[in-house]
Each structure stands twice: as structure tokens, then as C-alpha cells.
Design an enzyme around this catalytic site. Structure first.
Site, PDB file in Angstrom:
ATOM      1  N   GLY A  16      -5.897  -4.632  -3.049  1.00 17.89           N
ATOM      2  CA  GLY A  16      -4.741  -4.093  -4.096  1.00 17.89           C
ATOM      3  C   GLY A  16      -3.917  -2.989  -3.776  1.00 17.89           C
ATOM      4  N   ARG A  18      10.992  -1.474   7.325  1.00 20.53           N
ATOM      5  CA  ARG A  18      11.807  -2.443   7.977  1.00 20.53           C
ATOM      6  C   ARG A  18      13.084  -2.581   6.957  1.00 20.53           C
ATOM      7  NH1 ARG A  18       6.841  -5.647   9.961  1.00 20.53           N
ATOM      8  NH2 ARG A  18       6.570  -6.288   7.900  1.00 20.53           N
ATOM      9  N   ILE A  34     -13.658   1.502  -2.370  1.00 20.42           N
ATOM     10  CA  ILE A  34     -15.241   2.014  -2.442  1.00 20.42           C
ATOM     11  C   ILE A  34     -15.207   3.081  -1.417  1.00 20.42           C
ATOM     12  CG2 ILE A  34     -17.687   1.609  -1.910  1.00 20.42           C
ATOM     13  CD1 ILE A  34     -17.021  -1.374  -2.691  1.00 20.42           C
ATOM     14  N   ASP A  90     -11.329 -10.462   9.220  1.00 17.23           N
ATOM     15  CA  ASP A  90     -11.379  -9.219   8.426  1.00 17.23           C
ATOM     16  C   ASP A  90     -12.408  -8.581   7.980  1.00 17.23           C
ATOM     17  OD1 ASP A  90      -9.164  -7.751   6.851  1.00 17.23           O
ATOM     18  OD2 ASP A  90     -10.774  -8.130   5.226  1.00 17.23           O
ATOM     19  N   GLU A 102      -4.355 -10.887   3.885  1.00 18.66           N
ATOM     20  CA  GLU A 102      -3.897 -10.416   5.071  1.00 18.66           C
ATOM     21  C   GLU A 102      -2.531 -11.164   5.218  1.00 18.66           C
ATOM     22  OE1 GLU A 102      -5.070  -7.587   6.634  1.00 18.66           O
ATOM     23  OE2 GLU A 102      -5.959  -7.948   4.971  1.00 18.66           O
ATOM     24  N   VAL A 153       1.117  -1.135  -0.129  1.00 18.96           N
ATOM     25  CA  VAL A 153       0.081   0.114   0.083  1.00 18.96           C
ATOM     26  C   VAL A 153       0.876   1.118  -0.061  1.00 18.96           C
ATOM     27  CG1 VAL A 153      -1.655   1.314   1.395  1.00 18.96           C
ATOM     28  CG2 VAL A 153      -1.812  -1.103   1.231  1.00 18.96           C
ATOM     29  N   GLU A 193     -10.511   5.833   5.455  1.00 19.81           N
ATOM     30  CA  GLU A 193     -11.408   5.321   4.415  1.00 19.81           C
ATOM     31  C   GLU A 193     -10.709   3.966   3.955  1.00 19.81           C
ATOM     32  OE1 GLU A 193     -14.289   6.988   2.792  1.00 19.81           O
ATOM     33  OE2 GLU A 193     -14.359   4.913   2.422  1.00 19.81           O
ATOM     34  N   LYS A 197     -13.932  -4.698   9.341  1.00 21.38           N
ATOM     35  CA  LYS A 197     -14.509  -3.822   8.490  1.00 21.38           C
ATOM     36  C   LYS A 197     -15.984  -3.612   8.940  1.00 21.38           C
ATOM     37  CE  LYS A 197     -11.425  -5.075   4.815  1.00 21.38           C
ATOM     38  NZ  LYS A 197     -11.316  -6.162   3.659  1.00 21.38           N
ATOM     39  N   VAL A 247     -11.824   0.050   4.680  1.00 21.31           N
ATOM     40  CA  VAL A 247     -13.014  -0.918   4.504  1.00 21.31           C
ATOM     41  C   VAL A 247     -13.327  -0.632   3.126  1.00 21.31           C
ATOM     42  CG1 VAL A 247     -15.364  -0.888   4.916  1.00 21.31           C
ATOM     43  CG2 VAL A 247     -14.209   0.004   6.694  1.00 21.31           C
TER      44      VAL A 247
HETATM   45  N1  HSE Z   1      -7.123  -8.977   2.907  1.00 20.96           N
HETATM   46  C1  HSE Z   1      -8.129  -8.006   2.381  1.00 20.96           C
HETATM   47  C2  HSE Z   1      -9.156  -8.513   1.859  1.00 20.96           C
HETATM   48  C3  HSE Z   1      -7.307  -7.016   1.986  1.00 20.96           C
HETATM   49  O1  HSE Z   1      -8.943  -9.699   1.009  1.00 20.96           O
HETATM   50  O2  HSE Z   1     -10.246  -7.927   1.369  1.00 20.96           O
HETATM   51  C4  HSE Z   1      -8.200  -5.543   1.897  1.00 20.96           C
HETATM   52  O3  HSE Z   1      -8.668  -5.086   3.185  1.00 20.96           O
END
Ligand code: HSE
Length: 453
Positions: free
Chosen positions: A320, A63, A154, A219, A208, A32, A147, A223, A150
């Protein structure tokens, strides 16, 4: 009267906002972070125009410093110490894209304590420690923007907080994990097994670092916690969410759902009810006629039902590099415009307000009311009717019982759909049926989400 967003900010900006660049420190420069650099560089002029000033990267922590040096270019300080970024005197806003919860909490609280705004893509951090972080931000008069946390591409937080600000929101439901949606799509479309589909999702960078967060629904629950807080103005209640992933899902049920006119999706659902709020993540059958059923691959889709706007739907990439960067930079633009304005004039971090939602509980699993899907393995074809008779004798609100189409190795399966009924009563019926002599193996049951009403 239509107010151009740039012009409507003009009086505030000329009165009190600085025109010097917004100075950014970034913690983490993985997928990211690298995407954020690329998009900032590529669209520099447009972004500065929208922000009303330049956005300037001052310091980055990584790192792997030699890898990071290849991304950030010259003139930007590199450090392996995230706290140096969080407390750097020249930094106005700290972007945290490193992930994790323990150290990330400390970095953000350190930045906030020094009066710095924070932008984060870290849904786990906010779902678990958000209450503390938002309280600290309020105390120090800074913004926490998230933003990117989640459904990355979008702008759903903005939609809930601003676009739908006039509405009473009834429910939010959606596919909010790209990895599991990718896996389910591959299982359905290409007959891939679960492990192979997960390996592909990992190779594409969707998952993740601990993929159990994706496949166990955690995950998505992170969200959903943030969506519910924004939609209903309720506190962050991650610990109360019912969370079920897709690891127990069988390919056979994907095929049987198709036969009945449904597709299986991992859905997050937050729904306001009279006596509480449903907060749940689970694989569910969605009617194939719904747009949601056609949100495939790593894409996300979110539906919001509200009293004035009705049902609205949002679709876009759920994971992404640049897709997430898009949201991070949008937050930076917001912060650039809000920095320097009086704290009280800022858009609130979350819709916490003195309303009844603060007191309403998250409803227990047993109280959740939906239609149900049931697959019953039986010994012989004639027993499909016996299943229908058994369900009927117990006054269960059965909509349909049919025999599953024959597939190699599948045996005889009865498929049933019910009308809406409470999960508690349904669980009890399923437990009793499981030990009936006509049943030849483990029953499978899933909720049906019609995404209506
Ligand atoms: N691992 C998460 C997913 C990445 O697949 O939606 C984006 O939050």
C-alpha cells in the site's frame, strides 16, 4: 532507568549533529513516493519533532514529469535523471522508491560514494546486490535503511535489530507477500479462481510490476533473505533459498486443508538448525487455531521465536501507498538522528558479525524436516484404507488418513497427514505412490507448518 529516546539523543545531537533540515532527494514518485509526500506534509510537525529537525525534500526524479509536478508542488526540483538526485550536492539522504535492480544499484552506489545515506523500499535490489551495497555503505560511513522493504507497515527490521537485540533468534516465519495472501483469501472465502483474484490484487496496487515475483514466491524470498540476515547475522543468501509460489496450488487443496483444520498460506520460513539454516518460501498448511491462519487479505504477519522473549508476532498491512511511506519516513527519522554522529556509533546495517552463522550453509530441500499433507485421488471409496495401509507398510510416520468430503467434480480423495519427516524421504515415498495402480490422478503434497517449538 527509562531513557526518553529524544532526551537520550540530546548529548550527541548538541555535540555534533546539525540542526539544519535533513535534505532529501527522492528517486521515483509512483505509489510509494506519492504516499511519502502526503504523509510528510500531513504529519510534518510531529515528524520533525521525532527527527529532531525538519525533513526537507530538495529534488525528485520521475519518468513522467508533468504527473510528478502535480504531486510535489513548488520549490522542489524535478528531473528525469535519477543520477542527478543520487549525486546532488544539497542532498543528505537519497530515498529510492523506483524499484528494479540494475539501474537502482548504480544510483545507490553513486549516492553512497558521495557520502549520502540511503533509504530504500527495494527488497529485490537488497536481496540480490545487498552485500555490495552494504559493503560500500560501511566503507563510506553512511547508513542504508530499508524498513519499507519487508512487510511495509510492520517495523520488523527494527524489532529484530533493536527490540529483540538481547535474544538468540531460533526462527522467523511469516506471511510476507500481500498479493498472494489476498489471492489465497479470495480463493478460500469467495471461491474466486486464481486469475480473477490476481487481477483484483493488481487493480488494488498490491502486486509488483511483474506479478510473477509475487505469485512465484520470489518477492517473499527477497524479504525472507533480509529477515534471515537480520535475525541470524548471516550473509544475504537469496540464491540459496528454496522458492515455491502458489501457481500450482489447487482450490481443492484449500478446501481439503480446511477439512483437516488447517488453512493454506504462502509462508517464508528462516530457521536455525544445528547444521545449517532453513531458508524457504512455500505454500503450507497452518493450523486454523494459530493466529497466523487468520492473517487474511493483503495483510502480513510475522512470528519470531527467540530464546528470551519467546514467540512474538507482528501484524500489519503488507502493501500500500501510505503503509509503505510510513516505513520510509521512519527510516528518514532514524537517519536524521544518526546523521552527523560518528559512523562507528550507528546501528549496524545488518547484524553481520564474526559468528558461526557466517559459515553455516543453507540446508538443502531434502534435509528440511516438517509434517506433510498428502492428497491421493483414488478410484473407489474403499481404496482410502488401502492408502492408509500402503503408508503404514512403509513405516511412514502417519498421523491421520481420512476421506475428503464429497464436492462436485472432486472424485474420491484420500487425505493424509504425517508427523515431521525429512523432505527427501517423503519425496521418495510420494514418487513411488504416484505410480501405484490405486492412484487415479496426480498426488498433491504440501508442508505443514505448526509454528511451534
Ligand atoms: N507486491 C508486494 C506484496 C508489495 O504484495 O507484498 C509489498 O512489498
Amino acid at each position: 532507568m527509562y531513557l526518553d529516546p529524544v532526551q537520550s539523543f540530546e548529548p550527541l545531537r548538541s555535540r555534533c549533529a546539525p540542526t539544519r533540515p535533513l535534505r532529501v532527494g527522492m528517486i521515483g514518485i509512483g505509489t510509494v513516493g506519492a504516499g511519502t509526500f502526503r504523509v510528510l506534509a500531513r504529519n510534518q510537525a510531529d515528524i520533525a519533532g521525532r527527527a529532531g529537525r525538519a525533513i526537507e525534500m530538495v529534488i525528485v526524479s520521475a519518468r513522467n514529469l508533468s504527473r510528478a509536478a502535480g504531486i510535489v508542488g513548488e520549490g522542489i526540483e524535478l528531473t528525469d535523471d535519477p543520477l542527478r538526485v543520487a549525486t546532488h550536492p544539497d542532498v543528505d539522504v537519497v530515498v529510492e522508491v523506483a524499484g528494479g535492480t540494475g539501474p537502482a544499484r548504480d544510483w545507490l552506489l553513486a549516492a553512497i560514494a558521495q557520502g549520502k545515506h540511503v533509504v530504500t523500499a527495494n527488497k529485490a535490489l537488497l536481496a540480490v546486490h545487498g552485500t555490495e551495497i552494504f559493503a560500500a555503505a560501511r566503507q563510506h560511513g553512511v547508513a542504508v535503511a530499508y524498513e519499507a522493504a519487508v512487510a511495509v507497515s510492520i517495523p520488523i527490521i527494527k524489532a529484530l535489530r533493536e527490540g529483540l537485540a538481547a535474544n538468540r533468534i531460533e526462527w522467523v516465519a511469516g506471511i510476507i507477500n500481500g498479493t498472494t495472501n489476498f489471492i489465497l483469501s479470495k480463493m478460500r472465502d469467495e471461491g474466486l479462481d486464481f486469475g480473477a483474484a490476481l487481477a483484483q490484487a493488481q487493480a488494488l496496487g498490491y502486486a509488483e510490476s511483474d506479478p510473477s515475483f509475487d505469485i512465484e514466491g520470489i518477492d517473499a524470498a527477497h524479504k525472507l533473505t533480509l529477515l534471515a540476515a537480520n535475525a541470524f547475522g548471516m550473509p544475504l543468501r537469496f540464491d540459496d533459498a528454496q522458492v515455491e509460489g502458489i501457481t500450482a496450488l489447487q482450490g481443492m487443496d484449500v478446501a481439503c486443508a480446511e477439512q483437516l483444520g488447517f488453512r493454506i498460506k504462502l509462508l517464508g520460513v528462516a530457521r536455525r538448525r544445528e547444521h545449517g539454516v532453513e531458508l524457504r518460501v512455500q505454500p503450507a498448511l497452518v493450523p486454523a487455531t494459530q493466529l497466523m491462519a487468520h492473517v487474511d487479505g493483503s495483510m502480513n504477519g510475522i512470528m519470531v521465536k527467540s530464546d528470551a522473549a519467546g514467540v512474538t508476532m507482528y501484524y500489519g498491512a503488507g502493501a500500500g501507498s501510505e503503509e509503505t511511506a510510513s516505513a520510509v519516513i521512519a527510516d528518514l527519522v532514524d537517519v536524521a538522528r544518526l546523521d552527523g554522529t560518528p559512523a562507528a556509533q550507528r546501528v549496524p546495517h545488518l547484524g553481520f558479525h564474526a559468528n558461526a552463522m557466517n559459515a553455516l550453509p543453507v540446508l538443502p530441500r531434502a534435509a528440511v524436516c516438517t509434517p506433510h499433507y498428502l492428497r491421493v485421488p483414488v478410484h473407489a471409496a474403499g481404496q482410502v484404507e488401502e492408502v492408509a495401509a500402503w503408508l503404514g507398510r512403509r513405516d511412514l510416520p502417519v498421523r491421520q488418513v481420512v476421506r475428503a468430503s464429497d464436492r462436485p467434480g472432486m472424485g474420491v480423495q484420500a487425505l493424509a497427514l504425517t508427523e515431521p519427516m525429512a523432505q527427501g524421504a517423503w519425496d521418495q515415498a510420494v514418487r513411488v505412490l504416484q505410480v501405484h495402480p490405486m492412484v487415479a490422478g496426480s498426488l498433491a503434497t504440501l508442508r505443514v507448518e505448526e509454528l511451534a517449538g
